[in-house]
Design a protein around this motif. Structure first.
Motif, PDB file in Angstrom:
ATOM      1  N   PHE A 191       0.840  -1.208   0.000  1.00 17.84           N
ATOM      2  CA  PHE A 191       0.000   0.000   0.000  1.00 17.84           C
ATOM      3  C   PHE A 191       0.873   1.255   0.000  1.00 17.84           C
ATOM      4  CE2 PHE A 191      -3.956  -2.052   2.132  1.00 17.84           C
ATOM      5  CZ  PHE A 191      -4.528  -2.275   0.899  1.00 17.84           C
ATOM      6  N   ARG A 192       1.875   1.232   0.883  1.00 15.35           N
ATOM      7  CA  ARG A 192       2.709   2.427   1.053  1.00 15.35           C
ATOM      8  C   ARG A 192       3.557   2.684  -0.202  1.00 15.35           C
ATOM      9  NH1 ARG A 192       3.723   1.299   5.957  1.00 15.35           N
ATOM     10  NH2 ARG A 192       1.915   2.506   6.667  1.00 15.35           N
ATOM     11  N   SER A 193       4.045   1.630  -0.816  1.00 20.44           N
ATOM     12  CA  SER A 193       4.816   1.786  -2.043  1.00 20.44           C
ATOM     13  C   SER A 193       3.945   2.339  -3.169  1.00 20.44           C
ATOM     14  CB  SER A 193       5.412   0.431  -2.459  1.00 20.44           C
ATOM     15  OG  SER A 193       6.112   0.544  -3.674  1.00 20.44           O
ATOM     16  N   ASN A 194       2.719   1.827  -3.279  1.00 18.16           N
ATOM     17  CA  ASN A 194       1.789   2.335  -4.288  1.00 18.16           C
ATOM     18  C   ASN A 194       1.444   3.802  -4.051  1.00 18.16           C
ATOM     19  OD1 ASN A 194       1.703  -0.193  -5.461  1.00 18.16           O
ATOM     20  ND2 ASN A 194      -0.181  -0.823  -4.419  1.00 18.16           N
ATOM     21  N   MET A 195       1.316   4.146  -2.779  1.00 15.26           N
ATOM     22  CA  MET A 195       0.990   5.522  -2.416  1.00 15.26           C
ATOM     23  C   MET A 195       2.099   6.481  -2.818  1.00 15.26           C
ATOM     24  SD  MET A 195      -0.418   6.826   1.319  1.00 15.26           S
ATOM     25  CE  MET A 195      -0.427   5.116   1.832  1.00 15.26           C
ATOM     26  N   ALA A 196       3.329   6.053  -2.636  1.00 20.70           N
ATOM     27  CA  ALA A 196       4.470   6.901  -2.973  1.00 20.70           C
ATOM     28  C   ALA A 196       4.477   7.248  -4.462  1.00 20.70           C
ATOM     29  CB  ALA A 196       5.778   6.204  -2.586  1.00 20.70           C
ATOM     30  N   HIS A 197       4.014   6.317  -5.301  1.00 21.94           N
ATOM     31  CA  HIS A 197       4.016   6.551  -6.746  1.00 21.94           C
ATOM     32  C   HIS A 197       2.993   7.605  -7.168  1.00 21.94           C
ATOM     33  CE1 HIS A 197       6.270   2.667  -7.041  1.00 21.94           C
ATOM     34  NE2 HIS A 197       6.832   3.325  -8.038  1.00 21.94           N
ATOM     35  N   ILE A 198       1.886   7.707  -6.427  1.00 19.66           N
ATOM     36  CA  ILE A 198       0.835   8.638  -6.866  1.00 19.66           C
ATOM     37  C   ILE A 198       0.835   9.953  -6.073  1.00 19.66           C
ATOM     38  CG2 ILE A 198      -0.640   6.865  -7.856  1.00 19.66           C
ATOM     39  CD1 ILE A 198      -1.423   8.373  -4.420  1.00 19.66           C
ATOM     40  N   GLN A 199       1.738  10.118  -5.119  1.00 19.49           N
ATOM     41  CA  GLN A 199       1.793  11.367  -4.351  1.00 19.49           C
ATOM     42  C   GLN A 199       1.837  12.621  -5.227  1.00 19.49           C
ATOM     43  OE1 GLN A 199       5.224  10.492  -1.822  1.00 19.49           O
ATOM     44  NE2 GLN A 199       3.927  10.586  -0.001  1.00 19.49           N
ATOM     45  N   PRO A 200       2.636  12.639  -6.309  1.00 17.37           N
ATOM     46  CA  PRO A 200       2.720  13.864  -7.123  1.00 17.37           C
ATOM     47  C   PRO A 200       1.391  14.311  -7.716  1.00 17.37           C
ATOM     48  CG  PRO A 200       4.538  12.384  -7.640  1.00 17.37           C
ATOM     49  CD  PRO A 200       3.595  11.614  -6.769  1.00 17.37           C
ATOM     50  N   MET A 201       0.447  13.394  -7.912  1.00 15.65           N
ATOM     51  CA  MET A 201      -0.838  13.740  -8.508  1.00 15.65           C
ATOM     52  C   MET A 201      -1.622  14.745  -7.667  1.00 15.65           C
ATOM     53  SD  MET A 201      -2.221  10.033  -9.826  1.00 15.65           S
ATOM     54  CE  MET A 201      -3.670  10.723 -10.610  1.00 15.65           C
ATOM     55  N   PHE A 202      -1.300  14.829  -6.386  1.00 13.93           N
ATOM     56  CA  PHE A 202      -2.058  15.684  -5.477  1.00 13.93           C
ATOM     57  C   PHE A 202      -1.285  16.946  -5.083  1.00 13.93           C
ATOM     58  CE2 PHE A 202      -3.286  11.216  -4.761  1.00 13.93           C
ATOM     59  CZ  PHE A 202      -4.561  11.280  -5.301  1.00 13.93           C
ATOM     60  N   GLU A 203      -0.242  17.244  -5.830  1.00 19.62           N
ATOM     61  CA  GLU A 203       0.568  18.435  -5.581  1.00 19.62           C
ATOM     62  C   GLU A 203       0.133  19.577  -6.497  1.00 19.62           C
ATOM     63  OE1 GLU A 203       2.922  19.040  -3.398  1.00 19.62           O
ATOM     64  OE2 GLU A 203       4.096  17.234  -2.954  1.00 19.62           O
ATOM     65  N   TYR A 204      -0.329  20.687  -5.915  1.00 18.36           N
ATOM     66  CA  TYR A 204      -0.647  21.891  -6.689  1.00 18.36           C
ATOM     67  C   TYR A 204       0.554  22.828  -6.796  1.00 18.36           C
ATOM     68  CZ  TYR A 204      -5.752  21.127  -6.510  1.00 18.36           C
ATOM     69  OH  TYR A 204      -7.017  20.631  -6.673  1.00 18.36           O
ATOM     70  N   ASP A 205       1.251  22.972  -5.700  1.00 19.33           N
ATOM     71  CA  ASP A 205       2.296  23.995  -5.583  1.00 19.33           C
ATOM     72  C   ASP A 205       3.418  23.755  -6.590  1.00 19.33           C
ATOM     73  OD1 ASP A 205       4.184  25.861  -4.761  1.00 19.33           O
ATOM     74  OD2 ASP A 205       3.787  25.542  -2.631  1.00 19.33           O
ATOM     75  N   SER A 206       3.624  24.743  -7.449  1.00 21.97           N
ATOM     76  CA  SER A 206       4.670  24.639  -8.462  1.00 21.97           C
ATOM     77  C   SER A 206       6.005  25.176  -7.964  1.00 21.97           C
ATOM     78  CB  SER A 206       4.253  25.421  -9.718  1.00 21.97           C
ATOM     79  OG  SER A 206       4.120  26.804  -9.424  1.00 21.97           O
ATOM     80  N   GLY A 207       5.993  25.748  -6.754  1.00 25.89           N
ATOM     81  CA  GLY A 207       7.212  26.354  -6.225  1.00 25.89           C
ATOM     82  C   GLY A 207       7.477  27.728  -6.805  1.00 25.89           C
ATOM     83  N   GLN A 208       6.507  28.247  -7.572  1.00 26.96           N
ATOM     84  CA  GLN A 208       6.668  29.547  -8.225  1.00 26.96           C
ATOM     85  C   GLN A 208       5.794  30.581  -7.505  1.00 26.96           C
ATOM     86  OE1 GLN A 208       8.860  29.541 -10.722  1.00 26.96           O
ATOM     87  NE2 GLN A 208       9.009  27.315 -10.812  1.00 26.96           N
ATOM     88  N   LEU A 209       6.361  31.732  -7.197  1.00 22.80           N
ATOM     89  CA  LEU A 209       5.601  32.792  -6.548  1.00 22.80           C
ATOM     90  C   LEU A 209       4.475  33.251  -7.462  1.00 22.80           C
ATOM     91  CD1 LEU A 209       5.448  34.462  -3.970  1.00 22.80           C
ATOM     92  CD2 LEU A 209       6.903  36.190  -5.046  1.00 22.80           C
ATOM     93  N   GLY A 210       3.286  33.308  -6.912  1.00 19.36           N
ATOM     94  CA  GLY A 210       2.132  33.674  -7.718  1.00 19.36           C
ATOM     95  C   GLY A 210       1.611  32.528  -8.564  1.00 19.36           C
ATOM     96  N   GLY A 211       2.285  31.377  -8.477  1.00 19.02           N
ATOM     97  CA  GLY A 211       1.911  30.258  -9.318  1.00 19.02           C
ATOM     98  C   GLY A 211       2.301  30.474 -10.772  1.00 19.02           C
ATOM     99  N   ILE A 212       3.071  31.538 -11.037  1.00 20.78           N
ATOM    100  CA  ILE A 212       3.470  31.883 -12.402  1.00 20.78           C
ATOM    101  C   ILE A 212       4.801  31.203 -12.714  1.00 20.78           C
ATOM    102  CG2 ILE A 212       3.925  33.757 -14.025  1.00 20.78           C
ATOM    103  CD1 ILE A 212       1.131  33.868 -12.845  1.00 20.78           C
ATOM    104  N   GLY A 213       4.773  30.226 -13.590  1.00 19.18           N
ATOM    105  CA  GLY A 213       5.989  29.500 -13.937  1.00 19.18           C
ATOM    106  C   GLY A 213       5.672  28.060 -14.294  1.00 19.18           C
ATOM    107  N   PRO A 214       6.691  27.301 -14.662  1.00 20.60           N
ATOM    108  CA  PRO A 214       6.468  25.899 -15.049  1.00 20.60           C
ATOM    109  C   PRO A 214       5.824  25.094 -13.926  1.00 20.60           C
ATOM    110  CG  PRO A 214       8.693  26.612 -15.604  1.00 20.60           C
ATOM    111  CD  PRO A 214       8.109  27.686 -14.748  1.00 20.60           C
ATOM    112  N   ILE A 215       4.932  24.192 -14.291  1.00 22.58           N
ATOM    113  CA  ILE A 215       4.274  23.334 -13.305  1.00 22.58           C
ATOM    114  C   ILE A 215       4.793  21.910 -13.434  1.00 22.58           C
ATOM    115  CG2 ILE A 215       2.183  24.737 -13.297  1.00 22.58           C
ATOM    116  CD1 ILE A 215       0.870  22.548 -15.020  1.00 22.58           C
ATOM    117  N   PRO A 216       4.654  21.094 -12.382  1.00 21.77           N
ATOM    118  CA  PRO A 216       5.071  19.683 -12.486  1.00 21.77           C
ATOM    119  C   PRO A 216       4.212  18.974 -13.526  1.00 21.77           C
ATOM    120  CG  PRO A 216       4.664  20.327 -10.194  1.00 21.77           C
ATOM    121  CD  PRO A 216       4.150  21.426 -11.044  1.00 21.77           C
ATOM    122  N   PRO A 217       4.804  18.239 -14.451  1.00 21.01           N
ATOM    123  CA  PRO A 217       4.012  17.587 -15.500  1.00 21.01           C
ATOM    124  C   PRO A 217       3.033  16.560 -14.963  1.00 21.01           C
ATOM    125  CG  PRO A 217       6.287  16.809 -15.541  1.00 21.01           C
ATOM    126  CD  PRO A 217       6.248  17.972 -14.591  1.00 21.01           C
TER     127      PRO A 217
END
Length: 483
Positions: free
Chosen positions: A416-442
């Motif tokens: 379960f935990r290994s499977n969870m680690a693979h899909i964690q990125p799907m729930f990430e909004y934050d692009s690390g860019q101020l204002g959200g302006i910039g490249p986003i995680p694919p």
């Protein structure tokens, strides 16, 4: 007399025959192909099918950003950060940020609030930020921004509906449900809707190809019915209730569902997680079996939470804590989720909550006790690969849930935990860019949201065409009861 020799005539006849075939064959072929061409180009069914079906090889969705004044999106951040303070629980971090921002002259981009009550609904900020990013930086984006609404697959409405509602609730809560001039949220909702409904794009489709972000259950409180035909990005359908008008008194808890929401046209999106991501390589031994932190008393479907609490609070290896969304509560949640095998997710005021995504980012196996839950990106991800689903009826049997969780082997938990680690990125909004302006995680949340919208395009286009042929004056009631 010897007979005449006719051999000299044969070549002449053969030559004439060959010449005739050579001349007639091209003319015949020309008429055959021309006739086929006319039939194919004049066929209405082929033409219509081509227009209705998305290109299977297409790698993006074309999005037009509706023209709204800045006061309805980024201007709301100016308003929020201009207030001296916010007295609500969880606002300590924002009050500190206000102090820091006041020392910066004309910042180019303002952050979204960090108050967890508001931050959990920040999808509107990250989705618009991606669309506002210069085209040369949008290399990872599934959404292709276009500047002609006629070329667009969908029209994105850049209204920060959550922030608008939360500003009103923070500073003039008593007016929130009233349609009065002093209710700034109501005024903004009406202004936005007047602009959008007067546009040619809305008139062409009746709003069916318009996209609204309504992650907060109270967002667009006064005009939900008016935008019902549109594509709504919501965290679940639990906020779409209204008090039964036939109830004997205004305090009745009896609810009936709105008919405006449906999985056929709308998209379930994740909450913004509040806890930092734990990578699988950082995972350590977990000493606690089950962990829950949150409010014990809830309403509607959340009544199950109080019953579960009473059943499990004294069970060994189970931690049930009352908690609040402040700095102390955050640190307690990080510690609790990272040291527990399972994280309990009972229904609250709505079928789901931010807690589910905090558990996933903490690699704590979710135990979902919510019969009416809807989840983001289903069809792209199978939650049963890393979560435990339990019916309310089974969960409320004494000792049943704890025994069931103990019966899950260590090997299955690790899977379960290994499977969870693979899909964690799907729930990430934050692009690390101020204002959200910039490249986003694919592989992040924003791209997956647009991919889900893209999947719904054939049905949306069909609905638009069906609406066009409806005779004037004919009323067809809403029928979004199916799932």
């Amino acid at each position: 007399m010897a007979p005449k020799n006719n051999n000299n005539r044969l070549p002449i006849k053969s030559l004439f025959l060959s010449f005739s075939i050579f001349c007639i064959l091209p003319i015949t072929l020309f008429f055959i192909f021309y006739s086929s061409y006319k039939q194919s180009t004049s066929s209405p069914s082929l033409s219509l099918t081509h227009k209705l079906s998305p290109n299977p090889n297409k790698s993006s969705i074309k999005v037009y950003v509706a023209d709204l004044p800045r006061s309805l999106n980024y201007g709301l951040l100016d308003t929020y950060w201009s207030f001296k303070s916010d007295s609500r629980i969880g606002s300590d971090i924002d009050n500190k940020l206000r102090s820091d921002l006041s020392k910066t002259k004309n910042p180019k981009y303002l952050p979204y609030p960090e108050n967890p009550i508001i931050k959990q609904y920040s999808a509107e900020y990250w989705i618009l930020g991606d669309l506002m990013t210069p085209v040369d930086l949008r290399v990872n984006s599934f959404a292709e921004r276009v500047f002609d609404s006629g070329e667009a697959d969908v029209i994105f409405v850049p209204f920060f509906a959550t922030l608008s509602a939360e500003i009103q609730l923070a500073f003039e809560k008593g007016l929130f449900r009233k349609k009065v001039v002093g209710n700034g949220d109501y005024t903004r909702q009406k202004e936005m809707l007047d602009i959008i409904k007067s546009s040619d794009a809305w008139k062409r489709s009746g709003g069916r190809d318009h996209v609204f972000v309504l992650t907060d259950p109270v967002a667009m409180w006064h005009f939900k019915a008016e935008i019902a035909p549109a594509i709504l990005l919501v965290v679940d359908f639990g906020g779409w209730y209204k008090v039964d008008s036939k109830a004997s008194n205004d305090n009745s808890s009896e609810m009936i569902h709105h008919t405006q929401v449906s999985l056929l046209k709308d998209v379930i999106v994740p909450y913004t997680h509040l806890l930092p991501r734990l990578h699988l390589s950082e995972n350590q031994d977990r000493k606690t079996l089950v962990y829950f932190k949150g409010a014990k008393h809830r309403h509607r479907g959340g009544l199950v939470r109080e019953k579960l609490w009473d059943l499990m609070v004294n069970a060994p290896d189970v931690v049930m804590e009352e908690g609040f969304p402040n700095a102390t509560g955050r640190e307690q949640s990080i510690k609790g989720m990272r040291s527990s095998e399972f994280c309990l997710h009972p229904a609250g005021d709505t079928p789901t909550s931010c807690r589910l995504f905090d558990a996933i980012l903490s690699l704590c196996i979710p135990v979902i006790v919510s019969d009416d839950i809807e989840l983001p990106f289903e069809g792209m991800v199978d939650y049963s690969d890393f979560s435990v689903f339990v019916s309310v009826n089974n969960a409320l049997q004494p000792n049943w849930l704890v025994q069931h969780l103990r019966s899950i082997s260590k090997s299955q938990r690790d899977t379960f935990r290994s499977n969870m680690a693979h899909i964690q990125p799907m729930f990430e909004y934050d692009s690390g860019q101020l204002g959200g302006i910039g490249p986003i995680p694919p592989d992040g949340a924003v791209n997956h949201i647009w991919k889900k919208v893209y999947q719904k395009l054939p049905m949306i286009r069909e609905a638009i065409i069906r609406e066009k042929r409806k005779p004037q004056g004919v009323f067809v009631p809403l029928r979004c009861h199916c799932t």
